[in-house]
Motif scaffolding. Sequence first.
Motif, PDB file in Angstrom:
ATOM      1  N   LEU A 251       0.861  -1.248  -0.157  1.00 47.54           N
ATOM      2  CA  LEU A 251       0.107   0.082   0.163  1.00 47.54           C
ATOM      3  C   LEU A 251       1.109   1.310   0.248  1.00 47.54           C
ATOM      4  O   LEU A 251       1.281   1.776   0.862  1.00 47.54           O
ATOM      5  N   PRO A 252       1.262   1.464  -1.385  1.00 47.68           N
ATOM      6  CA  PRO A 252       2.413   2.739  -1.134  1.00 47.68           C
ATOM      7  C   PRO A 252       1.415   4.345  -1.789  1.00 47.68           C
ATOM      8  O   PRO A 252       0.319   3.885  -1.733  1.00 47.68           O
ATOM      9  N   ALA A 253       1.893   5.077  -1.597  1.00 49.00           N
ATOM     10  CA  ALA A 253       1.447   6.595  -1.597  1.00 49.00           C
ATOM     11  C   ALA A 253       2.163   7.125  -2.992  1.00 49.00           C
ATOM     12  O   ALA A 253       3.530   7.639  -2.840  1.00 49.00           O
ATOM     13  N   CYS A 254       1.346   7.829  -3.691  1.00 49.51           N
ATOM     14  CA  CYS A 254       2.083   9.017  -4.525  1.00 49.51           C
ATOM     15  C   CYS A 254       3.747   8.362  -4.989  1.00 49.51           C
ATOM     16  O   CYS A 254       4.204   9.602  -5.059  1.00 49.51           O
ATOM     17  N   LEU A 255       3.292   7.294  -5.811  1.00 54.47           N
ATOM     18  CA  LEU A 255       4.210   6.803  -6.469  1.00 54.47           C
ATOM     19  C   LEU A 255       3.715   6.907  -8.237  1.00 54.47           C
ATOM     20  O   LEU A 255       2.926   7.036  -8.934  1.00 54.47           O
ATOM     21  N   SER A 256       5.238   7.073  -9.320  1.00 55.92           N
ATOM     22  CA  SER A 256       4.862   7.307 -10.769  1.00 55.92           C
ATOM     23  C   SER A 256       4.549   6.161 -11.107  1.00 55.92           C
ATOM     24  O   SER A 256       4.674   4.810 -10.483  1.00 55.92           O
ATOM     25  N   PRO A 257       3.775   5.699 -12.154  1.00 61.31           N
ATOM     26  CA  PRO A 257       3.968   4.474 -13.088  1.00 61.31           C
ATOM     27  C   PRO A 257       5.217   3.369 -12.464  1.00 61.31           C
ATOM     28  O   PRO A 257       5.838   1.959 -12.619  1.00 61.31           O
ATOM     29  N   ALA A 258       6.230   4.092 -13.515  1.00 61.49           N
ATOM     30  CA  ALA A 258       7.193   3.398 -13.250  1.00 61.49           C
ATOM     31  C   ALA A 258       7.963   3.496 -12.591  1.00 61.49           C
ATOM     32  O   ALA A 258       9.310   2.209 -11.616  1.00 61.49           O
ATOM     33  N   GLU A 259       8.072   4.089 -11.244  1.00 59.02           N
ATOM     34  CA  GLU A 259       8.114   3.525  -9.542  1.00 59.02           C
ATOM     35  C   GLU A 259       7.420   2.514  -9.156  1.00 59.02           C
ATOM     36  O   GLU A 259       8.201   1.827  -8.588  1.00 59.02           O
ATOM     37  N   ALA A 260       5.827   2.570  -9.097  1.00 58.70           N
ATOM     38  CA  ALA A 260       5.731   1.533  -8.961  1.00 58.70           C
ATOM     39  C   ALA A 260       5.969   0.288  -9.644  1.00 58.70           C
ATOM     40  O   ALA A 260       6.087  -0.815  -7.792  1.00 58.70           O
ATOM     41  N   ALA A 261       6.307   0.473 -10.315  1.00 59.98           N
ATOM     42  CA  ALA A 261       6.248  -1.177 -11.704  1.00 59.98           C
ATOM     43  C   ALA A 261       8.483  -1.301 -11.118  1.00 59.98           C
ATOM     44  O   ALA A 261       8.100  -2.785  -9.908  1.00 59.98           O
ATOM     45  N   ALA A 262       9.202  -0.535 -10.526  1.00 58.63           N
ATOM     46  CA  ALA A 262      10.469  -0.910  -9.687  1.00 58.63           C
ATOM     47  C   ALA A 262      10.472  -1.172  -8.371  1.00 58.63           C
ATOM     48  O   ALA A 262      10.976  -2.332  -7.790  1.00 58.63           O
ATOM     49  N   GLY A 263       9.269  -0.770  -7.393  1.00 55.45           N
ATOM     50  CA  GLY A 263       9.073  -0.903  -6.635  1.00 55.45           C
ATOM     51  C   GLY A 263       8.203  -2.585  -5.652  1.00 55.45           C
ATOM     52  O   GLY A 263       8.772  -4.075  -5.448  1.00 55.45           O
ATOM     53  N   LEU A 264       7.317  -2.825  -7.183  1.00 58.41           N
ATOM     54  CA  LEU A 264       7.063  -3.913  -7.306  1.00 58.41           C
ATOM     55  C   LEU A 264       7.721  -5.335  -7.486  1.00 58.41           C
ATOM     56  O   LEU A 264       7.630  -6.434  -7.144  1.00 58.41           O
ATOM     57  N   SER A 265       8.726  -5.518  -8.559  1.00 63.34           N
ATOM     58  CA  SER A 265       9.960  -5.882  -8.955  1.00 63.34           C
ATOM     59  C   SER A 265      10.598  -6.577  -7.940  1.00 63.34           C
ATOM     60  O   SER A 265      11.420  -7.645  -7.300  1.00 63.34           O
TER      61      SER A 265
ATOM     62  N   GLY B 147      10.820  12.651  -3.191  1.00 61.01           N
ATOM     63  CA  GLY B 147      10.797  14.244  -2.967  1.00 61.01           C
ATOM     64  C   GLY B 147       9.015  14.461  -3.229  1.00 61.01           C
ATOM     65  O   GLY B 147       7.970  13.775  -3.473  1.00 61.01           O
ATOM     66  N   VAL B 148       9.196  15.760  -4.181  1.00 60.72           N
ATOM     67  CA  VAL B 148       7.863  16.223  -4.177  1.00 60.72           C
ATOM     68  C   VAL B 148       8.268  17.488  -4.909  1.00 60.72           C
ATOM     69  O   VAL B 148       6.961  17.895  -5.397  1.00 60.72           O
TER      70      VAL B 148
ATOM     71  N   SER C 119       3.510  13.416 -12.017  1.00 58.63           N
ATOM     72  CA  SER C 119       3.504  12.446 -12.140  1.00 58.63           C
ATOM     73  C   SER C 119       3.220  11.272 -11.017  1.00 58.63           C
ATOM     74  O   SER C 119       2.667  10.026 -12.431  1.00 58.63           O
ATOM     75  N   ARG C 120       3.163  11.549 -10.422  1.00 61.16           N
ATOM     76  CA  ARG C 120       2.977  10.695  -9.540  1.00 61.16           C
ATOM     77  C   ARG C 120       0.831  10.777  -9.314  1.00 61.16           C
ATOM     78  O   ARG C 120       0.984  10.444  -7.866  1.00 61.16           O
ATOM     79  N   ASN C 121       0.609  11.256  -9.419  1.00 63.88           N
ATOM     80  CA  ASN C 121      -0.830  11.682  -9.005  1.00 63.88           C
ATOM     81  C   ASN C 121      -1.970  11.863 -10.248  1.00 63.88           C
ATOM     82  O   ASN C 121      -1.140  11.465 -11.439  1.00 63.88           O
ATOM     83  N   LEU C 122      -3.264  11.903 -10.076  1.00 63.69           N
ATOM     84  CA  LEU C 122      -3.898  11.826 -11.360  1.00 63.69           C
ATOM     85  C   LEU C 122      -4.381  13.150 -11.628  1.00 63.69           C
ATOM     86  O   LEU C 122      -5.229  13.485 -10.345  1.00 63.69           O
ATOM     87  N   ILE C 123      -3.680  13.750 -11.846  1.00 63.33           N
ATOM     88  CA  ILE C 123      -3.691  15.638 -12.105  1.00 63.33           C
ATOM     89  C   ILE C 123      -3.583  15.289 -14.377  1.00 63.33           C
ATOM     90  O   ILE C 123      -3.087  14.886 -14.869  1.00 63.33           O
ATOM     91  N   GLY C 124      -5.031  15.359 -14.487  1.00 66.36           N
ATOM     92  CA  GLY C 124      -5.103  16.070 -15.849  1.00 66.36           C
ATOM     93  C   GLY C 124      -6.782  16.396 -16.085  1.00 66.36           C
ATOM     94  O   GLY C 124      -7.507  16.655 -16.032  1.00 66.36           O
ATOM     95  N   THR C 125      -6.518  16.060 -17.884  1.00 68.92           N
ATOM     96  CA  THR C 125      -8.022  16.237 -17.717  1.00 68.92           C
ATOM     97  C   THR C 125      -9.017  14.229 -17.722  1.00 68.92           C
ATOM     98  O   THR C 125      -7.318  13.382 -17.824  1.00 68.92           O
ATOM     99  N   PRO C 126     -10.082  14.450 -17.725  1.00 67.61           N
ATOM    100  CA  PRO C 126     -10.197  12.742 -17.919  1.00 67.61           C
ATOM    101  C   PRO C 126      -9.238  11.901 -18.764  1.00 67.61           C
ATOM    102  O   PRO C 126      -8.911  10.749 -18.519  1.00 67.61           O
ATOM    103  N   GLN C 127      -9.201  12.437 -20.080  1.00 66.73           N
ATOM    104  CA  GLN C 127      -8.120  11.027 -20.940  1.00 66.73           C
ATOM    105  C   GLN C 127      -6.968  10.943 -20.563  1.00 66.73           C
ATOM    106  O   GLN C 127      -6.493   9.908 -20.401  1.00 66.73           O
ATOM    107  N   ASP C 128      -6.001  11.852 -20.192  1.00 69.29           N
ATOM    108  CA  ASP C 128      -4.757  12.438 -19.055  1.00 69.29           C
ATOM    109  C   ASP C 128      -4.542  11.146 -18.518  1.00 69.29           C
ATOM    110  O   ASP C 128      -4.049   9.828 -17.779  1.00 69.29           O
ATOM    111  N   ILE C 129      -6.360  11.194 -17.400  1.00 72.71           N
ATOM    112  CA  ILE C 129      -5.728  10.634 -16.309  1.00 72.71           C
ATOM    113  C   ILE C 129      -6.244   8.727 -16.272  1.00 72.71           C
ATOM    114  O   ILE C 129      -5.648   7.604 -15.676  1.00 72.71           O
ATOM    115  N   LYS C 130      -7.151   8.446 -17.889  1.00 71.89           N
ATOM    116  CA  LYS C 130      -7.053   7.269 -18.568  1.00 71.89           C
ATOM    117  C   LYS C 130      -5.943   6.219 -18.497  1.00 71.89           C
ATOM    118  O   LYS C 130      -5.606   5.627 -18.504  1.00 71.89           O
TER     119      LYS C 130
END
Length: 333
Positions: free
Chosen positions: A202-216, A275-276, A281-292
């Motif tokens: 249950l991590p927080a505020c990670l980019s997709p690449a950071e989530a993939a690296a952590g899970l690996s 860091g912050v 890239s570590r949150n869902l910020i943008g248009t609906p299409q960006d977020i999807k």
Amino acid sequence: MRYGLGVPTGTEGLMYAVPYADIDQAVELAVKAEEHGFESVWGNDHITTQKYVRDSFAAPPRYYDPFAYFSYVAAVTRNVRLATAIMVLPFRNPVVAAKQVATLDHLSHGRAVLGVGIGAYREEFQAMAPGVPLHRGEHAEEAIAGLRALFTERRASYEGKWVRFDDVESYPKPVQDPLPILSGGNSPGSRSRAARLADGWLPACLSPAEAAAGLSRIKTEAEEHGRTLGDRFEVALQVCVSVAPTREQAWRRFESSQLFHHLVSLSQTTLKDQGVDDLMSRNLIGTPQDIKEQISQYEAAGVNTMAALLFAADSVDETIDMMARFGQEVITR
């Protein structure tokens, strides 16, 4: 992908301004989440006000006990999972916590999820137990093992450096076998506990690449300890949401919100490793299409739950409106 809402058991003064939600509004948010297609609700755990929050608001925030809150929510919802994100392990004796969680699992007919962690603010534990020494990482290791024993053994005993109990016959056991325990946090210690002891991360505020690296890293360590993490291993990422017609509008809304200030406050604790500087890239910020598109990247990275979503809103009514749009434009498409 599953979606979960962060409910305000302990968000006033932190993620939202004071006041934000009274107890009736907090319950309403859980009910609305189920109506709008969210499959889980996630409540955090705070006992006393942090210094920076006291300095920021004239009135104290309202922190509700997550287990008492979820016990009520269980009676007014039918399907949403009821999850802690997170229960702060040093706040509770594991024997008492096991009893609370097992009771919630029965009241909800098997919908309880136990996200656990060491807590973002050491000052809260120090206020509860001044002068009492505690290594929170070592304590978490022992507390998770103790909880597992209490959930599964007829008569459980545990003898550790920080956690001790003897011949406890705690019944009823949880409805779920196993009751899911998720290790909360971004630190190497949290990942290691997820790999060796937990049913999810249950991590927080990670980019997709950071989530993939952590899970690996988690999978590698799990295999080193003889575990194979299957499809039921939950990767539940906590992020903030700001949706608007343009990316610029979404960022301005997020940057002016209490959520932004909260993430900055975590730069020395939960978020100290990344860091912050790149919150877009570590949150869902943008248009609906960006977020999807970003959610697709998270899914490819191994994230299977967008957990404890927090919307960049100033009021409960505004949050409900954002949840409804998110449900229509993201969850159901």
